[in-house]
Write an enzyme that holds these catalytic residues in place. Structure first.
Site, PDB file in Angstrom:
ATOM      1  N   THR A  41      39.814  49.475  42.648  1.00  0.00           N
ATOM      2  CA  THR A  41      39.714  48.034  42.948  1.00  0.00           C
ATOM      3  C   THR A  41      41.044  47.481  43.467  1.00  0.00           C
ATOM      4  O   THR A  41      42.118  48.034  43.162  1.00  0.00           O
ATOM      5  CB  THR A  41      39.309  47.274  41.656  1.00  0.00           C
ATOM      6  N   ASP A  42      40.966  46.368  44.185  1.00  0.00           N
ATOM      7  CA  ASP A  42      42.207  45.722  44.652  1.00  0.00           C
ATOM      8  C   ASP A  42      43.011  45.129  43.496  1.00  0.00           C
ATOM      9  O   ASP A  42      44.184  44.807  43.655  1.00  0.00           O
ATOM     10  CB  ASP A  42      41.903  44.635  45.706  1.00  0.00           C
ATOM     11  N   LYS A  78      41.828  50.346  35.206  1.00  0.00           N
ATOM     12  CA  LYS A  78      41.429  50.870  36.517  1.00  0.00           C
ATOM     13  C   LYS A  78      42.623  51.531  37.212  1.00  0.00           C
ATOM     14  O   LYS A  78      42.478  52.562  37.868  1.00  0.00           O
ATOM     15  CB  LYS A  78      40.868  49.748  37.397  1.00  0.00           C
TER      16      LYS A  78
HETATM   17  P1  NAD Z   1      28.914  46.898  36.640  1.00  0.00           P
HETATM   18  O1  NAD Z   1      29.571  46.456  35.379  1.00  0.00           O
HETATM   19  O2  NAD Z   1      27.862  46.040  37.259  1.00  0.00           O
HETATM   20  O3  NAD Z   1      28.244  48.349  36.410  1.00  0.00           O
HETATM   21  C1  NAD Z   1      28.878  49.366  35.717  1.00  0.00           C
HETATM   22  C2  NAD Z   1      27.854  50.450  35.397  1.00  0.00           C
HETATM   23  O4  NAD Z   1      28.510  51.517  34.711  1.00  0.00           O
HETATM   24  C3  NAD Z   1      26.717  49.976  34.500  1.00  0.00           C
HETATM   25  O5  NAD Z   1      25.466  50.426  34.986  1.00  0.00           O
HETATM   26  C4  NAD Z   1      27.024  50.633  33.150  1.00  0.00           C
HETATM   27  O6  NAD Z   1      25.873  50.901  32.366  1.00  0.00           O
HETATM   28  C5  NAD Z   1      27.735  51.895  33.586  1.00  0.00           C
HETATM   29  N1  NAD Z   1      28.642  52.436  32.549  1.00  0.00           N
HETATM   30  C6  NAD Z   1      29.565  51.746  31.825  1.00  0.00           C
HETATM   31  N2  NAD Z   1      30.188  52.575  30.976  1.00  0.00           N
HETATM   32  C7  NAD Z   1      29.680  53.824  31.196  1.00  0.00           C
HETATM   33  C8  NAD Z   1      29.956  55.096  30.643  1.00  0.00           C
HETATM   34  N3  NAD Z   1      30.885  55.269  29.690  1.00  0.00           N
HETATM   35  N4  NAD Z   1      29.258  56.161  31.092  1.00  0.00           N
HETATM   36  C9  NAD Z   1      28.298  56.005  32.055  1.00  0.00           C
HETATM   37  N5  NAD Z   1      27.991  54.816  32.598  1.00  0.00           N
HETATM   38  C10 NAD Z   1      28.686  53.729  32.184  1.00  0.00           C
HETATM   39  O7  NAD Z   1      30.097  47.177  37.649  1.00  0.00           O
HETATM   40  P2  NAD Z   1      30.159  46.970  39.245  1.00  0.00           P
HETATM   41  O8  NAD Z   1      30.568  45.592  39.543  1.00  0.00           O
HETATM   42  O9  NAD Z   1      28.940  47.526  39.840  1.00  0.00           O
HETATM   43  O10 NAD Z   1      31.402  47.917  39.592  1.00  0.00           O
HETATM   44  C11 NAD Z   1      31.221  49.292  39.865  1.00  0.00           C
HETATM   45  C12 NAD Z   1      32.569  49.933  40.137  1.00  0.00           C
HETATM   46  O11 NAD Z   1      33.195  49.320  41.257  1.00  0.00           O
HETATM   47  C13 NAD Z   1      33.554  49.799  38.977  1.00  0.00           C
HETATM   48  O12 NAD Z   1      34.287  51.003  38.878  1.00  0.00           O
HETATM   49  C14 NAD Z   1      34.462  48.650  39.392  1.00  0.00           C
HETATM   50  O13 NAD Z   1      35.737  48.776  38.829  1.00  0.00           O
HETATM   51  C15 NAD Z   1      34.490  48.848  40.901  1.00  0.00           C
HETATM   52  N6  NAD Z   1      34.736  47.632  41.687  1.00  0.00           N
HETATM   53  C16 NAD Z   1      33.969  46.516  41.486  1.00  0.00           C
HETATM   54  C17 NAD Z   1      34.171  45.380  42.277  1.00  0.00           C
HETATM   55  C18 NAD Z   1      33.338  44.135  42.107  1.00  0.00           C
HETATM   56  O14 NAD Z   1      33.617  43.115  42.730  1.00  0.00           O
HETATM   57  N7  NAD Z   1      32.285  44.143  41.287  1.00  0.00           N
HETATM   58  C19 NAD Z   1      35.178  45.397  43.264  1.00  0.00           C
HETATM   59  C20 NAD Z   1      35.945  46.554  43.429  1.00  0.00           C
HETATM   60  C21 NAD Z   1      35.710  47.666  42.646  1.00  0.00           C
HETATM   61  O1  TDX Z   2      33.185  31.385  34.827  1.00  0.00           O
HETATM   62  C1  TDX Z   2      34.038  31.724  35.666  1.00  0.00           C
HETATM   63  N1  TDX Z   2      34.838  30.756  36.219  1.00  0.00           N
HETATM   64  C2  TDX Z   2      35.825  31.024  37.137  1.00  0.00           C
HETATM   65  O2  TDX Z   2      36.523  30.126  37.605  1.00  0.00           O
HETATM   66  C3  TDX Z   2      34.227  33.094  36.107  1.00  0.00           C
HETATM   67  C4  TDX Z   2      33.375  34.191  35.547  1.00  0.00           C
HETATM   68  C5  TDX Z   2      35.210  33.355  37.028  1.00  0.00           C
HETATM   69  N2  TDX Z   2      36.001  32.366  37.517  1.00  0.00           N
HETATM   70  C6  TDX Z   2      37.066  32.725  38.502  1.00  0.00           C
HETATM   71  C7  TDX Z   2      38.001  33.822  38.055  1.00  0.00           C
HETATM   72  C8  TDX Z   2      38.376  34.495  39.345  1.00  0.00           C
HETATM   73  O3  TDX Z   2      39.466  33.804  39.950  1.00  0.00           O
HETATM   74  O4  TDX Z   2      36.412  33.245  39.665  1.00  0.00           O
HETATM   75  C9  TDX Z   2      37.150  34.337  40.234  1.00  0.00           C
HETATM   76  C10 TDX Z   2      36.254  35.567  40.275  1.00  0.00           C
HETATM   77  O5  TDX Z   2      36.038  35.974  38.935  1.00  0.00           O
HETATM   78  P1  TDX Z   2      35.143  37.255  38.569  1.00  0.00           P
HETATM   79  O6  TDX Z   2      33.799  37.098  39.215  1.00  0.00           O
HETATM   80  O7  TDX Z   2      35.214  37.458  37.102  1.00  0.00           O
HETATM   81  O8  TDX Z   2      35.877  38.409  39.375  1.00  0.00           O
HETATM   82  P2  TDX Z   2      37.399  38.961  39.323  1.00  0.00           P
HETATM   83  O9  TDX Z   2      38.061  38.648  38.052  1.00  0.00           O
HETATM   84  O10 TDX Z   2      38.067  38.508  40.581  1.00  0.00           O
HETATM   85  O11 TDX Z   2      37.114  40.551  39.366  1.00  0.00           O
HETATM   86  C11 TDX Z   2      36.109  41.101  40.255  1.00  0.00           C
HETATM   87  O12 TDX Z   2      36.666  41.642  41.428  1.00  0.00           O
HETATM   88  C12 TDX Z   2      37.368  42.860  41.322  1.00  0.00           C
HETATM   89  C13 TDX Z   2      35.251  42.149  39.548  1.00  0.00           C
HETATM   90  O13 TDX Z   2      34.722  41.608  38.349  1.00  0.00           O
HETATM   91  C14 TDX Z   2      36.039  43.405  39.282  1.00  0.00           C
HETATM   92  O14 TDX Z   2      35.180  44.391  38.713  1.00  0.00           O
HETATM   93  C15 TDX Z   2      36.594  43.910  40.567  1.00  0.00           C
HETATM   94  O15 TDX Z   2      37.432  45.015  40.340  1.00  0.00           O
END
Ligand code: NAD
Ligand code: TDX
Length: 341
Positions: free
Chosen positions: A125-126, A154
């Site tokens: 992730t960033d 991470k």
């Molecule tokens: P998410 O929380 O929606 O999903 C995570 C999944 O991993 C779930 O299905 C959960 O059941 C599974 N999991 C958790 N612990 C586990 C374990 N010990 N063994 C097997 N499975 C397990 O997460 P997401 O938002 O889909 O993110 C996926 C990946 O991408 C993560 O590695 C996250 O760090 C990375 N990422 C997410 C974002 C974002 O904006 N969501 C951005 C950049 C990178």
């Molecule tokens: O209730 C809220 N109010 C609010 O102001 C929530 C949940 C978030 N926020 C703000 C916090 C952050 O500045 O919004 C922004 C985005 O928050 P999140 O959706 O929690 O994302 P962030 O913390 O930026 O992290 C996400 O991007 C990188 C993902 O959850 C990570 O898994 C990924 O690595």
């Protein structure tokens, strides 16, 4: 090609499994997921009976299980997404983040090394880069300065994966993507949380002054980046993935209210997230020039489509936001919302 996708029932993982079924229909996908609160098998109900998608419930930290799956299915490559992913949860309870993100990733790497997996894609992730000032963008050589227990875990897993390349000559590629949005995102993250609250006419909790900036990318564009990195990325390299869509949180929240025709009086400024990173921005030059990556969605169109999806798929998010989620929501927000009436 036989691919092990970890975390394939989460937000990005489930979108990735569907994306791979469309883009690489002859691949076999083995989906290893522990089904924590964030994992929902129901999201993949349309793949039931599909012989090229095999779901296995299990923990990535279970090395024996992972080795068994690699051998049984002749796994060529791993796309590693399983993680604890929510920053606020890592502040409430960091331990599980270390278990899954750090120790789990290391066990997974070890299993892949032992069984000769040909390529390991580490989905990072960033947030590993920490927070930016008002200008500039993260490149792959920016210093790693994670702020939260989530981003620290991470960063650890990202570096352990790179260490397996340097030390053991494992074929590892790391991607570092910016904030994703789209269908099937659990309503604890900013965009779906605000949509769901607005639909319930509940307050929209904006942290601090609402001026924190995130760089948004549609989940399908992330999936495209992951596939390109898996197929064309150079071993030992890191690729940033981003779409150049920086927005302040408050702009997004107001945009959602506008799309849903709900009043801005629902916005409630609440106590800030401890250690809240101010701004993220990705410089995607490397993946664009080296691997020809180009995202397809514009943010405004993607956000409108996503909001419509949540309106039309109420049954999905109502089911995933059952008892355990409500308990989390109360712990996270009750005092804050009361404190700032
Ligand atoms: P998410 O929380 O929606 O999903 C995570 C999944 O991993 C779930 O299905 C959960 O059941 C599974 N999991 C958790 N612990 C586990 C374990 N010990 N063994 C097997 N499975 C397990 O997460 P997401 O938002 O889909 O993110 C996926 C990946 O991408 C993560 O590695 C996250 O760090 C990375 N990422 C997410 C974002 C974002 O904006 N969501 C951005 C950049 C990178
Ligand atoms: O209730 C809220 N109010 C609010 O102001 C929530 C949940 C978030 N926020 C703000 C916090 C952050 O500045 O919004 C922004 C985005 O928050 P999140 O959706 O929690 O994302 P962030 O913390 O930026 O992290 C996400 O991007 C990188 C993902 O959850 C990570 O898994 C990924 O690595």
């Amino acid at each position: 090609m036989n691919v092990l996708v970890t975390g394939g029932c989460g937000f990005i993982g489930s979108n990735l499994v569907k994306y791979l079924r469309r883009e690489r229909p002859d691949w076999k996908i083995v989906n290893l997921d522990k089904l924590t609160y964030a994992g929902n098998l129901e999201t993949l109900a349309d793949l039931e009976g599909d012989p090229r998608h095999v779901f296995v419930r299990g923990d990535i930290a279970n090395r024996e299980l992972v080795e068994h799956l690699i051998v049984q299915h002749g796994i060529d490559a791993v796309m590693h997404l399983a993680a604890e992913s929510h920053v606020d949860r890592s502040i409430l309870g960091p331990e599980v983040f270390i278990h899954t993100n750090v120790l789990g990733t290391q066990q997974l790497l070890e299993a892949c090394r032992a069984r000769g997996v040909k390529r390991f894609l580490m989905v990072s992730t960033d947030e590993v880069y920490g927070s930016l000032g008002p200008t500039g963008a993260f490149t792959e050589t920016s210093p790693l300065q994670p702020s939260s227990p989530y981003s620290a875990s991470k960063t650890s897993s990202d570096l352990v994966a790179l260490a397996y390349h340097h030390t053991f000559k494992m074929d590892v590629v790391v991607t570092r993507c910016s904030n994703n949005y789209g269908r099937y995102q659990f309503p604890e993250k900013l965009i779906p949380l605000m949509v769901v609250n607005a639909l319930h006419d509940k307050p929209l909790p904006v942290y601090g002054d609402g001026a924190n900036v995130r760089d948004w990318l549609h989940v399908d564009d992330h999936c495209q980046g992951l596939l390109v990195a898996l197929e064309k990325g150079r071993a030992g390299e890191v690729y940033n993935i981003g779409g150049g869509s920086e927005r302040r949180n408050i702009e997004i929240v107001k945009g959602i209210l506008g799309l849903l025709k709900k009043p801005e009086s629902l916005i409630q400024y609440v106590a800030d997230r401890p250690g809240h990173d101010r701004r993220y921005a990705i410089d995607p030059t490397k993946i664009r020039t080296e691997l020809g990556y180009q995202p397809k969605h514009t943010f405004e169109q993607g956000l409108a489509e996503t909001v419509t999806w949540y309106v039309e798929n109420r049954a999905w998010w109502e089911r995933v936001t059952s008892g355990a989620y409500r308990q989390y929501f109360d712990t996270q927000y009750k005092a804050r919302l009361q404190g700032r009436g």
